[in-house]
Write a protein that holds these residues in place. Structure first.
Motif, PDB file in Angstrom:
ATOM      1  N   ARG A  18      17.392   6.632 -10.572  1.00  0.00           N
ATOM      2  CA  ARG A  18      16.226   5.866 -11.016  1.00  0.00           C
ATOM      3  C   ARG A  18      14.973   6.331 -10.271  1.00  0.00           C
ATOM      4  O   ARG A  18      15.058   6.929  -9.199  1.00  0.00           O
ATOM      5  CB  ARG A  18      16.457   4.375 -10.768  1.00  0.00           C
ATOM      6  N   LYS A  19      13.842   6.008 -10.853  1.00  0.00           N
ATOM      7  CA  LYS A  19      12.556   6.330 -10.233  1.00  0.00           C
ATOM      8  C   LYS A  19      11.824   5.014 -10.016  1.00  0.00           C
ATOM      9  O   LYS A  19      11.343   4.392 -10.968  1.00  0.00           O
ATOM     10  CB  LYS A  19      11.745   7.260 -11.135  1.00  0.00           C
ATOM     11  N   ILE A  20      11.758   4.602  -8.758  1.00  0.00           N
ATOM     12  CA  ILE A  20      11.177   3.307  -8.411  1.00  0.00           C
ATOM     13  C   ILE A  20       9.900   3.522  -7.602  1.00  0.00           C
ATOM     14  O   ILE A  20       9.854   4.345  -6.679  1.00  0.00           O
ATOM     15  CB  ILE A  20      12.166   2.450  -7.590  1.00  0.00           C
ATOM     16  N   VAL A  21       8.878   2.777  -7.965  1.00  0.00           N
ATOM     17  CA  VAL A  21       7.616   2.783  -7.213  1.00  0.00           C
ATOM     18  C   VAL A  21       7.399   1.391  -6.638  1.00  0.00           C
ATOM     19  O   VAL A  21       7.560   0.391  -7.344  1.00  0.00           O
ATOM     20  CB  VAL A  21       6.427   3.158  -8.121  1.00  0.00           C
ATOM     21  N   HIS A  22       7.078   1.337  -5.360  1.00  0.00           N
ATOM     22  CA  HIS A  22       6.672   0.076  -4.739  1.00  0.00           C
ATOM     23  C   HIS A  22       5.194   0.205  -4.383  1.00  0.00           C
ATOM     24  O   HIS A  22       4.801   1.104  -3.633  1.00  0.00           O
ATOM     25  CB  HIS A  22       7.492  -0.222  -3.478  1.00  0.00           C
ATOM     26  N   VAL A  23       4.384  -0.672  -4.964  1.00  0.00           N
ATOM     27  CA  VAL A  23       2.940  -0.646  -4.719  1.00  0.00           C
ATOM     28  C   VAL A  23       2.568  -1.847  -3.856  1.00  0.00           C
ATOM     29  O   VAL A  23       2.962  -2.979  -4.161  1.00  0.00           O
ATOM     30  CB  VAL A  23       2.141  -0.687  -6.035  1.00  0.00           C
ATOM     31  N   ASP A  24       1.827  -1.596  -2.799  1.00  0.00           N
ATOM     32  CA  ASP A  24       1.443  -2.646  -1.854  1.00  0.00           C
ATOM     33  C   ASP A  24      -0.055  -2.520  -1.591  1.00  0.00           C
ATOM     34  O   ASP A  24      -0.522  -1.503  -1.069  1.00  0.00           O
ATOM     35  CB  ASP A  24       2.239  -2.465  -0.556  1.00  0.00           C
ATOM     36  N   MET A  25      -0.802  -3.543  -1.977  1.00  0.00           N
ATOM     37  CA  MET A  25      -2.243  -3.527  -1.753  1.00  0.00           C
ATOM     38  C   MET A  25      -2.536  -3.559  -0.251  1.00  0.00           C
ATOM     39  O   MET A  25      -1.836  -4.218   0.522  1.00  0.00           O
ATOM     40  CB  MET A  25      -2.895  -4.721  -2.439  1.00  0.00           C
ATOM     41  N   ASP A  26      -3.572  -2.850   0.154  1.00  0.00           N
ATOM     42  CA  ASP A  26      -3.907  -2.743   1.577  1.00  0.00           C
ATOM     43  C   ASP A  26      -4.739  -3.933   2.041  1.00  0.00           C
ATOM     44  O   ASP A  26      -5.847  -4.153   1.524  1.00  0.00           O
ATOM     45  CB  ASP A  26      -4.675  -1.444   1.840  1.00  0.00           C
ATOM     46  N   ALA A  27      -4.183  -4.705   3.010  1.00  0.00           N
ATOM     47  CA  ALA A  27      -4.900  -5.863   3.573  1.00  0.00           C
ATOM     48  C   ALA A  27      -5.589  -6.643   2.456  1.00  0.00           C
ATOM     49  O   ALA A  27      -6.797  -6.889   2.502  1.00  0.00           O
ATOM     50  CB  ALA A  27      -5.909  -5.404   4.629  1.00  0.00           C
ATOM     51  N   PHE A  28      -4.812  -7.051   1.473  1.00  0.00           N
ATOM     52  CA  PHE A  28      -5.336  -7.473   0.174  1.00  0.00           C
ATOM     53  C   PHE A  28      -6.423  -8.539   0.259  1.00  0.00           C
ATOM     54  O   PHE A  28      -7.553  -8.335  -0.187  1.00  0.00           O
ATOM     55  CB  PHE A  28      -4.180  -7.948  -0.692  1.00  0.00           C
ATOM     56  N   TYR A  29      -6.114  -9.709   0.804  1.00  0.00           N
ATOM     57  CA  TYR A  29      -7.096 -10.794   0.812  1.00  0.00           C
ATOM     58  C   TYR A  29      -8.364 -10.379   1.554  1.00  0.00           C
ATOM     59  O   TYR A  29      -9.487 -10.621   1.091  1.00  0.00           O
ATOM     60  CB  TYR A  29      -6.529 -12.049   1.477  1.00  0.00           C
ATOM     61  N   ALA A  30      -8.183  -9.762   2.718  1.00  0.00           N
ATOM     62  CA  ALA A  30      -9.340  -9.344   3.511  1.00  0.00           C
ATOM     63  C   ALA A  30     -10.127  -8.251   2.799  1.00  0.00           C
ATOM     64  O   ALA A  30     -11.363  -8.218   2.846  1.00  0.00           O
ATOM     65  CB  ALA A  30      -8.887  -8.861   4.888  1.00  0.00           C
ATOM     66  N   SER A  31      -9.427  -7.352   2.109  1.00  0.00           N
ATOM     67  CA  SER A  31     -10.110  -6.273   1.388  1.00  0.00           C
ATOM     68  C   SER A  31     -10.929  -6.813   0.221  1.00  0.00           C
ATOM     69  O   SER A  31     -12.019  -6.301  -0.072  1.00  0.00           O
ATOM     70  CB  SER A  31      -9.088  -5.249   0.885  1.00  0.00           C
ATOM     71  N   VAL A  32     -10.409  -7.834  -0.453  1.00  0.00           N
ATOM     72  CA  VAL A  32     -11.174  -8.457  -1.532  1.00  0.00           C
ATOM     73  C   VAL A  32     -12.452  -9.072  -0.971  1.00  0.00           C
ATOM     74  O   VAL A  32     -13.535  -8.950  -1.562  1.00  0.00           O
ATOM     75  CB  VAL A  32     -10.319  -9.521  -2.262  1.00  0.00           C
ATOM     76  N   GLU A  33     -12.336  -9.731   0.179  1.00  0.00           N
ATOM     77  CA  GLU A  33     -13.521 -10.329   0.808  1.00  0.00           C
ATOM     78  C   GLU A  33     -14.536  -9.253   1.182  1.00  0.00           C
ATOM     79  O   GLU A  33     -15.741  -9.420   0.963  1.00  0.00           O
ATOM     80  CB  GLU A  33     -13.108 -11.125   2.041  1.00  0.00           C
ATOM     81  N   GLN A  34     -14.065  -8.152   1.735  1.00  0.00           N
ATOM     82  CA  GLN A  34     -14.981  -7.074   2.123  1.00  0.00           C
ATOM     83  C   GLN A  34     -15.612  -6.408   0.901  1.00  0.00           C
ATOM     84  O   GLN A  34     -16.778  -6.023   0.937  1.00  0.00           O
ATOM     85  CB  GLN A  34     -14.234  -6.039   2.963  1.00  0.00           C
ATOM     86  N   ARG A  35     -14.844  -6.292  -0.160  1.00  0.00           N
ATOM     87  CA  ARG A  35     -15.385  -5.705  -1.381  1.00  0.00           C
ATOM     88  C   ARG A  35     -16.493  -6.572  -1.968  1.00  0.00           C
ATOM     89  O   ARG A  35     -17.535  -6.068  -2.421  1.00  0.00           O
ATOM     90  CB  ARG A  35     -14.268  -5.541  -2.405  1.00  0.00           C
ATOM     91  N   ILE A 179      10.156   9.791  -1.291  1.00  0.00           N
ATOM     92  CA  ILE A 179      11.480  10.153  -0.786  1.00  0.00           C
ATOM     93  C   ILE A 179      12.296  10.657  -1.973  1.00  0.00           C
ATOM     94  O   ILE A 179      12.670   9.887  -2.863  1.00  0.00           O
ATOM     95  CB  ILE A 179      12.194   8.950  -0.140  1.00  0.00           C
ATOM     96  N   GLN A 180      12.547  11.964  -2.000  1.00  0.00           N
ATOM     97  CA  GLN A 180      13.349  12.546  -3.064  1.00  0.00           C
ATOM     98  C   GLN A 180      14.836  12.264  -2.814  1.00  0.00           C
ATOM     99  O   GLN A 180      15.242  12.071  -1.658  1.00  0.00           O
ATOM    100  CB  GLN A 180      13.120  14.066  -3.133  1.00  0.00           C
ATOM    101  N   PRO A 181      15.649  12.218  -3.866  1.00  0.00           N
ATOM    102  CA  PRO A 181      17.077  11.912  -3.675  1.00  0.00           C
ATOM    103  C   PRO A 181      17.763  12.784  -2.630  1.00  0.00           C
ATOM    104  O   PRO A 181      18.556  12.284  -1.819  1.00  0.00           O
ATOM    105  CB  PRO A 181      17.661  12.144  -5.074  1.00  0.00           C
ATOM    106  N   HIS A 182      17.439  14.069  -2.581  1.00  0.00           N
ATOM    107  CA  HIS A 182      18.115  14.959  -1.631  1.00  0.00           C
ATOM    108  C   HIS A 182      17.598  14.785  -0.200  1.00  0.00           C
ATOM    109  O   HIS A 182      18.167  15.358   0.734  1.00  0.00           O
ATOM    110  CB  HIS A 182      17.947  16.425  -2.064  1.00  0.00           C
ATOM    111  N   GLU A 183      16.538  13.985  -0.020  1.00  0.00           N
ATOM    112  CA  GLU A 183      15.972  13.777   1.310  1.00  0.00           C
ATOM    113  C   GLU A 183      16.436  12.477   1.963  1.00  0.00           C
ATOM    114  O   GLU A 183      16.092  12.202   3.114  1.00  0.00           O
ATOM    115  CB  GLU A 183      14.436  13.753   1.218  1.00  0.00           C
ATOM    116  N   VAL A 184      17.204  11.660   1.233  1.00  0.00           N
ATOM    117  CA  VAL A 184      17.532  10.305   1.684  1.00  0.00           C
ATOM    118  C   VAL A 184      18.264  10.307   3.012  1.00  0.00           C
ATOM    119  O   VAL A 184      17.895   9.586   3.956  1.00  0.00           O
ATOM    120  CB  VAL A 184      18.365   9.572   0.608  1.00  0.00           C
ATOM    121  N   VAL A 185      19.325  11.102   3.118  1.00  0.00           N
ATOM    122  CA  VAL A 185      20.160  11.077   4.337  1.00  0.00           C
ATOM    123  C   VAL A 185      19.334  11.461   5.559  1.00  0.00           C
ATOM    124  O   VAL A 185      19.374  10.787   6.597  1.00  0.00           O
ATOM    125  CB  VAL A 185      21.370  12.008   4.179  1.00  0.00           C
ATOM    126  N   GLU A 186      18.567  12.537   5.450  1.00  0.00           N
ATOM    127  CA  GLU A 186      17.756  12.977   6.589  1.00  0.00           C
ATOM    128  C   GLU A 186      16.676  11.964   6.933  1.00  0.00           C
ATOM    129  O   GLU A 186      16.407  11.703   8.115  1.00  0.00           O
ATOM    130  CB  GLU A 186      17.124  14.334   6.284  1.00  0.00           C
TER     131      GLU A 186
END
Length: 376
Positions: A18-35, A179-186
């Motif tokens: 499978r190809k999974i992406v996890h997206v995480d906003m950076d310092a979300f609440y504080a970044s919205v305030e700064q924006r 992280i590619q499948p062949h890189e997991v163990v390392e």
């Protein structure tokens, strides 16, 4: 049991990871305030109510340089960074931005599993945008968030959810790690055991005492050995150490509970919590009215001045039909709280749980919180 044998046993498809992406906003609440307020750019921003009982909901990266972190008591944050700008959280505004972020996700896949307002898993094994790789999907998403919302997000790409979540934190802020499948163990070999999602401070100490400092150390253990020490968690630990996680991305995850709670400025007697409880019941009732499933159970939560948490629940034959009836039902649970007459309480909460579809037969079993702490 070998990794290959275990994978085959659990029915994994080695030919099509499978190809999974996890997206995480950076310092979300504080970044919205700064924006939204350019004068806050580059300054230490802490999203929190002021007060002895308040905790930090979010901290900008400028504030984090002073050691300020989410879930930290606000008073401690103020001591660590006296020059910090404290702002009360504005959850309706953050939710509106979160909806816009999710719309960007939906351009690429319908398999979206939100974890909170600021992070989500995406399964892009097959993507709607026709991009050739998951890495390109993640890059396109991050670029759209930057261009359209003037915010940044970090992303991790991996063959499963466990690895994708670790990867998204690898180059924060504003980073992408694959992280590619062949890189997991390392990749896992030298990973500190505390980086595994779900391993808290107590569990980490237990693992360290057992001589397990890295994921590679876990791989040196046999499954029965881990089960003997850690029980069922030993099974999960064994699989994760091999990089195995077959949990799917689940859109529209069923909510198990709707709750609201409030921490008081000073400890108060039980009966004096009634006013706060009624306000919380109103919030819970409003939130539950948008839920297509109906609750069967009413929950009362209390925390004593000594930080002991007490919960009482009831599953009536007929559930409340108004917010007033919900408040009265929660108040009736006071009679089941066995404490000294002079006991004081620092927190009260109200919740609805045991949700079922309308057609389900009756059974005889937090959306809104004082502060919803963001993850990163």
């Amino acid at each position: 049991m070998s990794v290959r044998a275990m994978t085959v046993l659990e029915g994994s498809s080695e030919s099509q990871p499978r190809k999974i992406v996890h997206v995480d906003m950076d310092a979300f609440y504080a970044s919205v305030e700064q924006r939204d307020d350019p004068s806050l750019k580059g300054r230490p921003v802490v999203v929190a109510w002021r007060g002895a009982r308040s905790v930090v909901c979010a901290a900008s990266y400028e504030a984090r340089q002073f050691g300020v972190r989410s879930a930290m008591p606000a008073l401690r944050a103020e001591r660590l960074c006296p020059q910090a700008i404290f702002l009360p959280p504005d959850f309706p505004r953050y939710k509106a931005v979160s909806v816009a972020v999710r719309e960007i996700f939906s351009r690429h896949t319908d398999l979206i599993e939100p974890l909170s307002l600021d992070e989500a898993y995406l399964d892009v094994t097959t993507n709607k945008s026709g991009l050739p790789t998951a890495t390109k999907v993640a890059s396109r998403i991050r670029e759209a968030i930057r261009q359209e919302l003037n915010l940044t997000a970090s992303a991790g790409v991996a063959p499963n959810k466990f690895l994708a979540k670790i990867a998204s934190d690898w180059r924060k802020p504003d980073g992408l790690f694959v992280i590619q499948p062949h890189e997991v163990v390392e990749f896992l070999r030298d990973l500190p055991i505390g980086r595994i999602p779900g391993v808290g401070k107590v569990t980490e100490q237990s693992l360290l005492q057992a001589g397990i400092r890295t994921v590679g150390d876990v791989r040196q253990k046999q499954l029965p050995e881990l089960e003997a020490v850690f029980g069922r968690f030993g099974q999960r630990l064994f699989r994760l150490a091999q990089g195995i996680d077959h949990s799917p991305v689940v859109p529209n995850r069923i909510r198990k509970q709707i709750s609201a709670e409030d921490t008081f400025p000073a400890d108060i007697p039980l009966r004096e919590t009634e006013e706060a409880l009624r306000k919380l019941a109103k919030k819970v009732w409003a939130a539950s009215s948008a839920n297509a499933r109906r609750a069967r159970t009413i929950v009362l939560k209390l925390k004593t001045a000594q930080f002991e948490t007490l919960t009482r629940s009831m599953t009536p034959l007929a559930m409340p039909s108004t917010e007033e009836e919900l408040a009265m039902a929660a108040l009736s649970l006071f009679d089941r709280v066995e404490v000294q007459q002079d006991s004081l309480f620092r927190l009260v909460g109200v919740g609805l749980s045991n949700f079922q579809d309308e057609e389900d037969p009756p059974l005889f079993q937090p959306l809104l919180e004082a502060c919803s702490v963001e993850t990163a």
